[in-house]
Design a protein around this motif. Structure first.
Motif, PDB file in Angstrom:
ATOM      1  N   UNK A   1     -19.447 -36.407 -12.406  1.00 15.88           N
ATOM      2  CA  UNK A   1     -18.401 -35.409 -12.162  1.00 15.88           C
ATOM      3  C   UNK A   1     -17.281 -36.060 -11.365  1.00 15.88           C
ATOM      4  N   UNK A   2     -16.073 -35.562 -11.538  1.00 18.81           N
ATOM      5  CA  UNK A   2     -15.031 -35.904 -10.587  1.00 18.81           C
ATOM      6  C   UNK A   2     -15.327 -35.132  -9.305  1.00 18.81           C
ATOM      7  N   UNK A   3     -15.195 -35.808  -8.178  1.00 16.78           N
ATOM      8  CA  UNK A   3     -15.565 -35.191  -6.902  1.00 16.78           C
ATOM      9  C   UNK A   3     -14.802 -33.895  -6.656  1.00 16.78           C
ATOM     10  N   UNK A   4     -13.554 -33.813  -7.095  1.00 18.83           N
ATOM     11  CA  UNK A   4     -12.741 -32.628  -6.849  1.00 18.83           C
ATOM     12  C   UNK A   4     -12.945 -31.523  -7.887  1.00 18.83           C
ATOM     13  N   UNK A   5     -14.062 -31.567  -8.615  1.00 19.35           N
ATOM     14  CA  UNK A   5     -14.403 -30.497  -9.562  1.00 19.35           C
ATOM     15  C   UNK A   5     -14.641 -29.192  -8.809  1.00 19.35           C
ATOM     16  N   UNK A   6     -14.068 -28.089  -9.320  1.00 18.54           N
ATOM     17  CA  UNK A   6     -14.315 -26.793  -8.677  1.00 18.54           C
ATOM     18  C   UNK A   6     -15.563 -26.148  -9.263  1.00 18.54           C
ATOM     19  N   UNK A   7     -15.923 -24.987  -8.731  1.00 20.90           N
ATOM     20  CA  UNK A   7     -17.184 -24.338  -9.106  1.00 20.90           C
ATOM     21  C   UNK A   7     -17.242 -23.990 -10.592  1.00 20.90           C
ATOM     22  N   UNK A   8     -16.166 -23.444 -11.117  1.00 19.12           N
ATOM     23  CA  UNK A   8     -16.168 -23.085 -12.538  1.00 19.12           C
ATOM     24  C   UNK A   8     -16.173 -24.330 -13.414  1.00 19.12           C
TER      25      UNK A   8
ATOM     26  N   UNK B   1     -16.491 -28.573  -4.313  1.00 19.58           N
ATOM     27  CA  UNK B   1     -16.770 -27.131  -4.326  1.00 19.58           C
ATOM     28  C   UNK B   1     -17.814 -26.777  -3.271  1.00 19.58           C
ATOM     29  N   UNK B   2     -17.584 -25.675  -2.535  1.00 23.73           N
ATOM     30  CA  UNK B   2     -18.541 -25.272  -1.511  1.00 23.73           C
ATOM     31  C   UNK B   2     -19.642 -24.414  -2.128  1.00 23.73           C
ATOM     32  N   UNK B   3     -20.721 -24.222  -1.384  1.00 24.78           N
ATOM     33  CA  UNK B   3     -21.902 -23.544  -1.924  1.00 24.78           C
ATOM     34  C   UNK B   3     -21.620 -22.097  -2.312  1.00 24.78           C
ATOM     35  N   UNK B   4     -20.788 -21.390  -1.534  1.00 26.99           N
ATOM     36  CA  UNK B   4     -20.501 -19.985  -1.845  1.00 26.99           C
ATOM     37  C   UNK B   4     -19.758 -19.864  -3.173  1.00 26.99           C
ATOM     38  N   UNK B   5     -18.754 -20.711  -3.397  1.00 28.24           N
ATOM     39  CA  UNK B   5     -18.018 -20.644  -4.667  1.00 28.24           C
ATOM     40  C   UNK B   5     -18.936 -21.006  -5.836  1.00 28.24           C
ATOM     41  N   UNK B   6     -19.863 -21.924  -5.620  1.00 25.26           N
ATOM     42  CA  UNK B   6     -20.811 -22.295  -6.673  1.00 25.26           C
ATOM     43  C   UNK B   6     -21.766 -21.144  -6.980  1.00 25.26           C
ATOM     44  N   UNK B   7     -22.267 -20.491  -5.942  1.00 28.56           N
ATOM     45  CA  UNK B   7     -23.161 -19.342  -6.145  1.00 28.56           C
ATOM     46  C   UNK B   7     -22.438 -18.248  -6.933  1.00 28.56           C
ATOM     47  N   UNK B   8     -21.220 -17.945  -6.531  1.00 24.19           N
ATOM     48  CA  UNK B   8     -20.441 -16.896  -7.204  1.00 24.19           C
ATOM     49  C   UNK B   8     -20.212 -17.238  -8.672  1.00 24.19           C
ATOM     50  N   UNK B   9     -19.927 -18.501  -8.958  1.00 27.71           N
ATOM     51  CA  UNK B   9     -19.684 -18.915 -10.346  1.00 27.71           C
ATOM     52  C   UNK B   9     -20.963 -18.870 -11.163  1.00 27.71           C
ATOM     53  N   UNK B  10     -22.057 -19.337 -10.577  1.00 26.00           N
ATOM     54  CA  UNK B  10     -23.316 -19.415 -11.325  1.00 26.00           C
ATOM     55  C   UNK B  10     -23.964 -18.050 -11.523  1.00 26.00           C
ATOM     56  N   UNK B  11     -23.649 -17.101 -10.661  1.00 19.09           N
ATOM     57  CA  UNK B  11     -24.227 -15.757 -10.792  1.00 19.09           C
ATOM     58  C   UNK B  11     -23.219 -14.728 -11.295  1.00 19.09           C
ATOM     59  N   UNK B  12     -22.067 -15.191 -11.737  1.00 14.28           N
ATOM     60  CA  UNK B  12     -21.051 -14.281 -12.275  1.00 14.28           C
ATOM     61  C   UNK B  12     -21.621 -13.498 -13.468  1.00 14.28           C
TER      62      UNK B  12
END
Length: 347
Positions: free
Chosen positions: A167-174, A131-142
């Motif tokens: 974690x599995x490396x291919x885990x997505x932000x959510x 997961x990239x930083x932008x998708x993580x930020x969006x998920x964590x601040x949803x």
């Protein structure tokens, strides 16, 4: 007689050709096909990777690329690429390599601590999973997610307890967020909740106060004493007057998170911000830092004492001098100011 000999020759040639063919098949499937010298090599395959993408990443690791492609096609891996983090061992054959990258997704260790903001944490985590930083930020601040957990943008960081997690490396932000929510609930045991309630604090307030405690002292053994000071002040309705909150307020107001402040000036104390505990009573609206578990537990299990003040101890670096009265504290502070002036630290 001639026909019989001819048939025997044909059969013999067929057997030889079949044997040669079988040898090449066996060699392609079962002979070692690794080209690296280390014991193992890590392979990361993205969720949207094609077989060509996999092949491009694998080429430096393979001794014979063509045989790998051939076996991959026979095993239909080229049409069924799997994402994840995989380990190839030195000396593996094509069959073993393909089995490894098809069905043996190995978890990775994800660690984070001492992050100042959600954005910093997202950047740190993004270096460890897909997961990239932008998708993580969006998920964590949803907002919907935060509201469902009784959180807001200011307290969002309190959901993340610093540690090392699998974690599995291919885990997505959510997926990352979901697992961290489970870890958060596991951390806040009935005992910790009871300790927080006894101090008349919510888990978010405990986390926020712990962030101040840790910014005040890097000494783990001193944190329960520092926590005791702040809890004493809160009980008496005295402002926390915590320098780290002023530093955070200055950086947040200026939107300059790279700013380095080694000395809090009088003008900084006037910063208009809800995080400035020299101007505002009580605990700030959210953490100023991601505290260690030792700091969280220091707030939950503080040292019982009558101290209301502390300042850096210039004779015992890293530790502080504690005081019960303002006059005693002023004397300790004067000694600290003389020391810092002599060092020429103006900012």
């Amino acid at each position: 007689m001639y026909i019989k000999k001819l048939l025997l020759i044909i059969v013999g040639i067929t057997v030889i050709v079949g044997a040669v063919f079988a040898y090449f098949i066996y060699d392609a499937v079962f002979s070692p096909n690794t080209a690296f010298n280390n014991d193992t090599a890590a392979v990361y395959i993205a969720s949207d990777a094609t077989f060509q993408d996999v092949l491009n990443d694998m080429k430096p690791l393979l001794d014979d690329v063509d045989s790998f492609v051939s076996v991959a096609q026979k095993k239909q891996y080229d049409r069924n690429v799997k994402a994840g983090h995989f380990i190839i061992k030195k000396g593996m054959n094509n069959n073993e390599i393909i089995d490894a990258i098809r069905s043996k997704n190995i978890p990775v260790k994800v660690a984070f601590n001492n992050q100042e903001r959600i954005q910093d944490m997202a950047g740190r985590v993004a270096t460890q999973i897909e997961a990239d930083s932008l998708s993580l930020i969006n998920a964590m601040l949803d907002k919907d997610f935060l509201t469902s957990q009784g959180l807001n943008e200011e307290t969002a960081l309190t959901l993340y307890i610093p540690n090392s997690y699998e974690f599995y490396w291919n885990t997505d932000a959510k997926g990352f967020r979901s697992k961290m929510l489970k870890e958060y609930k596991r951390f806040w045991t009935a005992e910790r909740k009871s300790q927080a309630q006894k101090a008349d604090l919510t888990p978010q307030e405990v986390y926020t106060l712990a962030s101040i405690v840790q910014k005040e002292t890097a000494k783990v053994d001193e944190r329960p004493r520092v926590a005791g000071v702040y809890l004493n002040r809160l009980r008496e309705g005295i402002k926390l007057d915590a320098d780290p909150t002023v530093i955070y307020a200055v950086k947040k107001t200026a939107n300059d998170w790279d700013m380095v402040i080694k000395r809090v000036l009088y003008k900084d104390l006037e910063t208009q911000s809800p995080y400035n505990t020299y101007r505002n009573s009580g605990i700030p609206p959210g953490p100023i830092f991601m505290p260690d578990v030792s700091s969280i537990d220091a707030v939950l299990q503080p040292e019982a004492h009558d101290y209301y003040y502390f300042v850096a101890d210039v004779e015992n670096f890293g530790y502080h001098k504690f005081a019960k009265t303002l006059s005693q504290h002023n004397a300790n502070s004067a000694a600290y100011r003389r020391w810092i002036n002599n060092k020429g630290i103006n900012r």
